[in-house]
Design a protein around this motif. Structure first.
Motif, PDB file in Angstrom:
ATOM      1  N   ALA A  53       0.821  -1.209   0.000  1.00 35.23           N
ATOM      2  CA  ALA A  53       0.000   0.000   0.000  1.00 35.23           C
ATOM      3  C   ALA A  53       0.857   1.262   0.000  1.00 35.23           C
ATOM      4  O   ALA A  53       0.501   2.272  -0.617  1.00 35.23           O
ATOM      5  CB  ALA A  53      -0.934   0.001   1.214  1.00 35.23           C
ATOM      6  N   GLN A  54       2.016   1.206   0.692  1.00 30.47           N
ATOM      7  CA  GLN A  54       2.908   2.362   0.734  1.00 30.47           C
ATOM      8  C   GLN A  54       3.602   2.578  -0.604  1.00 30.47           C
ATOM      9  O   GLN A  54       3.858   3.710  -1.005  1.00 30.47           O
ATOM     10  CB  GLN A  54       3.950   2.178   1.842  1.00 30.47           C
ATOM     11  CG  GLN A  54       3.379   2.162   3.238  1.00 30.47           C
ATOM     12  CD  GLN A  54       2.665   3.448   3.576  1.00 30.47           C
ATOM     13  OE1 GLN A  54       3.233   4.530   3.496  1.00 30.47           O
ATOM     14  NE2 GLN A  54       1.393   3.343   3.956  1.00 30.47           N
ATOM     15  N   GLY A  55       3.944   1.484  -1.274  1.00 34.93           N
ATOM     16  CA  GLY A  55       4.540   1.593  -2.599  1.00 34.93           C
ATOM     17  C   GLY A  55       5.964   2.088  -2.627  1.00 34.93           C
ATOM     18  O   GLY A  55       6.457   2.508  -3.682  1.00 34.93           O
ATOM     19  N   GLU A  56       6.656   2.041  -1.489  1.00 30.85           N
ATOM     20  CA  GLU A  56       8.045   2.503  -1.462  1.00 30.85           C
ATOM     21  C   GLU A  56       8.798   1.846  -0.318  1.00 30.85           C
ATOM     22  O   GLU A  56       8.213   1.217   0.565  1.00 30.85           O
ATOM     23  CB  GLU A  56       8.092   4.022  -1.286  1.00 30.85           C
ATOM     24  CG  GLU A  56       7.501   4.496   0.035  1.00 30.85           C
ATOM     25  CD  GLU A  56       7.594   5.994   0.212  1.00 30.85           C
ATOM     26  OE1 GLU A  56       8.239   6.637  -0.632  1.00 30.85           O
ATOM     27  OE2 GLU A  56       7.042   6.510   1.196  1.00 30.85           O
ATOM     28  N   GLY A  57      10.103   2.007  -0.328  1.00 26.35           N
ATOM     29  CA  GLY A  57      10.930   1.544   0.776  1.00 26.35           C
ATOM     30  C   GLY A  57      11.094   0.036   0.825  1.00 26.35           C
ATOM     31  O   GLY A  57      10.747  -0.697  -0.097  1.00 26.35           O
ATOM     32  N   PHE A  58      11.653  -0.407   1.962  1.00 27.23           N
ATOM     33  CA  PHE A  58      11.943  -1.817   2.185  1.00 27.23           C
ATOM     34  C   PHE A  58      11.057  -2.358   3.315  1.00 27.23           C
ATOM     35  O   PHE A  58      10.819  -1.680   4.316  1.00 27.23           O
ATOM     36  CB  PHE A  58      13.408  -2.011   2.582  1.00 27.23           C
ATOM     37  CG  PHE A  58      14.387  -1.787   1.458  1.00 27.23           C
ATOM     38  CD1 PHE A  58      14.986  -2.871   0.820  1.00 27.23           C
ATOM     39  CD2 PHE A  58      14.722  -0.505   1.042  1.00 27.23           C
ATOM     40  CE1 PHE A  58      15.904  -2.672  -0.212  1.00 27.23           C
ATOM     41  CE2 PHE A  58      15.631  -0.305   0.012  1.00 27.23           C
ATOM     42  CZ  PHE A  58      16.215  -1.391  -0.620  1.00 27.23           C
ATOM     43  N   ILE A  59      10.600  -3.599   3.150  1.00 24.38           N
ATOM     44  CA  ILE A  59       9.945  -4.340   4.219  1.00 24.38           C
ATOM     45  C   ILE A  59      10.848  -5.524   4.534  1.00 24.38           C
ATOM     46  O   ILE A  59      11.293  -6.235   3.627  1.00 24.38           O
ATOM     47  CB  ILE A  59       8.549  -4.853   3.806  1.00 24.38           C
ATOM     48  CG1 ILE A  59       7.616  -3.679   3.507  1.00 24.38           C
ATOM     49  CG2 ILE A  59       7.967  -5.749   4.895  1.00 24.38           C
ATOM     50  CD1 ILE A  59       7.149  -2.918   4.731  1.00 24.38           C
ATOM     51  N   VAL A  60      11.128  -5.763   5.821  1.00 23.23           N
ATOM     52  CA  VAL A  60      12.003  -6.860   6.230  1.00 23.23           C
ATOM     53  C   VAL A  60      11.211  -7.834   7.097  1.00 23.23           C
ATOM     54  O   VAL A  60      10.633  -7.439   8.120  1.00 23.23           O
ATOM     55  CB  VAL A  60      13.227  -6.342   7.014  1.00 23.23           C
ATOM     56  CG1 VAL A  60      14.077  -7.513   7.501  1.00 23.23           C
ATOM     57  CG2 VAL A  60      14.058  -5.404   6.145  1.00 23.23           C
ATOM     58  N   ILE A  61      11.161  -9.100   6.677  1.00 20.75           N
ATOM     59  CA  ILE A  61      10.511 -10.158   7.440  1.00 20.75           C
ATOM     60  C   ILE A  61      11.552 -11.223   7.749  1.00 20.75           C
ATOM     61  O   ILE A  61      12.209 -11.739   6.840  1.00 20.75           O
ATOM     62  CB  ILE A  61       9.347 -10.813   6.662  1.00 20.75           C
ATOM     63  CG1 ILE A  61       8.316  -9.763   6.231  1.00 20.75           C
ATOM     64  CG2 ILE A  61       8.693 -11.914   7.502  1.00 20.75           C
ATOM     65  CD1 ILE A  61       7.529  -9.152   7.357  1.00 20.75           C
ATOM     66  N   THR A  62      11.732 -11.537   9.040  1.00 22.89           N
ATOM     67  CA  THR A  62      12.653 -12.603   9.419  1.00 22.89           C
ATOM     68  C   THR A  62      11.879 -13.720  10.110  1.00 22.89           C
ATOM     69  O   THR A  62      10.766 -13.527  10.586  1.00 22.89           O
ATOM     70  CB  THR A  62      13.762 -12.087  10.360  1.00 22.89           C
ATOM     71  OG1 THR A  62      13.163 -11.500  11.523  1.00 22.89           O
ATOM     72  CG2 THR A  62      14.627 -11.057   9.660  1.00 22.89           C
ATOM     73  N   GLY A  63      12.490 -14.896  10.162  1.00 16.42           N
ATOM     74  CA  GLY A  63      11.867 -16.039  10.808  1.00 16.42           C
ATOM     75  C   GLY A  63      12.805 -17.222  10.787  1.00 16.42           C
ATOM     76  O   GLY A  63      13.739 -17.280   9.977  1.00 16.42           O
ATOM     77  N   GLU A  64      12.571 -18.186  11.685  1.00 17.56           N
ATOM     78  CA  GLU A  64      13.417 -19.366  11.752  1.00 17.56           C
ATOM     79  C   GLU A  64      13.280 -20.204  10.480  1.00 17.56           C
ATOM     80  O   GLU A  64      12.345 -20.023   9.698  1.00 17.56           O
ATOM     81  CB  GLU A  64      13.044 -20.213  12.974  1.00 17.56           C
ATOM     82  CG  GLU A  64      13.202 -19.512  14.312  1.00 17.56           C
ATOM     83  CD  GLU A  64      14.646 -19.191  14.650  1.00 17.56           C
ATOM     84  OE1 GLU A  64      15.552 -19.820  14.050  1.00 17.56           O
ATOM     85  OE2 GLU A  64      14.879 -18.324  15.506  1.00 17.56           O
TER      86      GLU A  64
END
Length: 334
Positions: free
Chosen positions: A40-51
């Motif tokens: 929805a923001q349409g910019e930047g970075f999203i970071v998802i971490t997990g085992e």
């Protein structure tokens, strides 16, 4: 193998990520919400971490299934053992552009920028999803950050989602990553499921392939599965797949914690280091103990193997005796 025995339409516990089986645990729902927020923001970075095995790739597959292809052009990179030069070729290839080895970095950047501007001219946005981000070196991450500099007067031309194991956070917080951190609009760590969610996850996958209660699981069986897997989806899939296989071989229609523990022991034995052959007891007391125990262990495993084979032969005999059984054999071979 066991699908037809239990009346299932497909294997419920495949190891490969499949958005058809997406289960919205509390953690997975929140992770999807962050990804949706990023879109929805349409910019930047999203970071998802997990085992390992937490379901990050399944999140990506589910995201790709949801996005409108006429609005977003998405690319997915999974091979991240690359250097700073190869990552650019990987991005160009992921968007379906030519990436000959002889092309210079300047040529590849110009080619990518032209593609991104073409997408913008068509009213589309470009999304790059990088999986297994923990393998990226800081220099490679910096190359990805530089791609976010492609923009028009009022908006960026490329948005990036980074998904990786927890150690990627160390890279993200290293001294040279300040410029990247300033462009990260949200981060989220995907943890394991709790015990109730693990039971719901198992039942969800079974119901997706037509489960009608056969086989059944006692509450203690669900608890034993959770205790071994810790709520990690991939480990849960592996254990449950082996459990149903044993149920088919042993002609079982109900599982208890004892059955789960038996499968867990079998899995543990398969990954044990090979035992050294017994030596001369007079020379090595430890080998003497092993030699005394070895026949009983071997006999037990042989008896279990014979019992399993006997069950299979019994099932095949029942199938062969009836005309309907012939169809089942043909279906099973398909």
């Amino acid at each position: 193998m066991y699908e037809s025995y239990y009346g299932l339409l497909d294997k419920p516990f495949r190891l490969r990520p499949d958005p058809q089986f997406f289960f919205g645990s509390k953690g997975h729902k929140r992770a999807m919400a962050y990804l949706d927020y990023g879109l929805a923001q349409g910019e930047g970075f999203i970071v998802i971490t997990g085992e390992v095995g937490a379901g990050k790739t399944t999140l990506v597959r589910n995201l790709f299934r949801k996005i409108a292809s006429d609005q977003i052009v998405a690319a997915h990179i999974v091979n991240t053992h690359v250097d700073s030069d190869d990552i650019l070729r990987g991005v160009v290839a992921a968007f379906g552009l030519p990436f000959e080895d002889s092309a210079s970095k300047t040529t590849l950047l110009a080619r990518l920028e032209a593609f991104l501007r073409e997408c913008d001219g068509q009213g589309k946005r470009a999304l790059l999803v990088v999986d297994e981000a923990q393998n990226l070196t800081p220099r490679v991450v910096e190359e990805l950050r530089m791609l976010s500099n492609f923009q028009t007067d009022d908006k960026p031309l490329l948005q990036t989602f980074l998904l990786g194991q927890p150690e990627f956070r160390a890279t993200l917080h290293s001294p040279g990553m300040q410029q990247l951190r300033q462009r990260v609009i949200a981060t989220y760590h995907l943890g394991p499921m709790d015990e109730l969610e693990t039971q719901a996850y198992i039942e969800h996958r079974l119901l997706t392939v037509g489960w009608k209660g056969d086989p059944s699981f006692t509450p203690a069986a669900y608890a034993a599965i959770y205790q071994f897997t810790g709520g990690i989806p991939r480990k849960t899939n592996h254990l449950c797949d082996r459990l149903l296989l044993m149920g088919f071989l042993e002609e079982m229609h109900a599982f208890t914690d004892t059955d789960v523990d038996m499968v867990i022991r079998d899995i543990a034995q398969e990954f044990e280091a090979p035992a050294e052959p017994p030596g001369d007891p007079a020379l090595d007391p430890e080998h003497a103990v092993f030699a005394n125990q070895y026949p009983s262990v071997l006999d037990e495993r042989m008896l279990r193997l014979e019992k399993s084979m006997g069950s299979v032969l019994s099932i095949l005999k029942k199938i062969v005796r009836t005309p309907a059984g012939a169809n089942q054999v043909m279906d099973g071979n398909q």
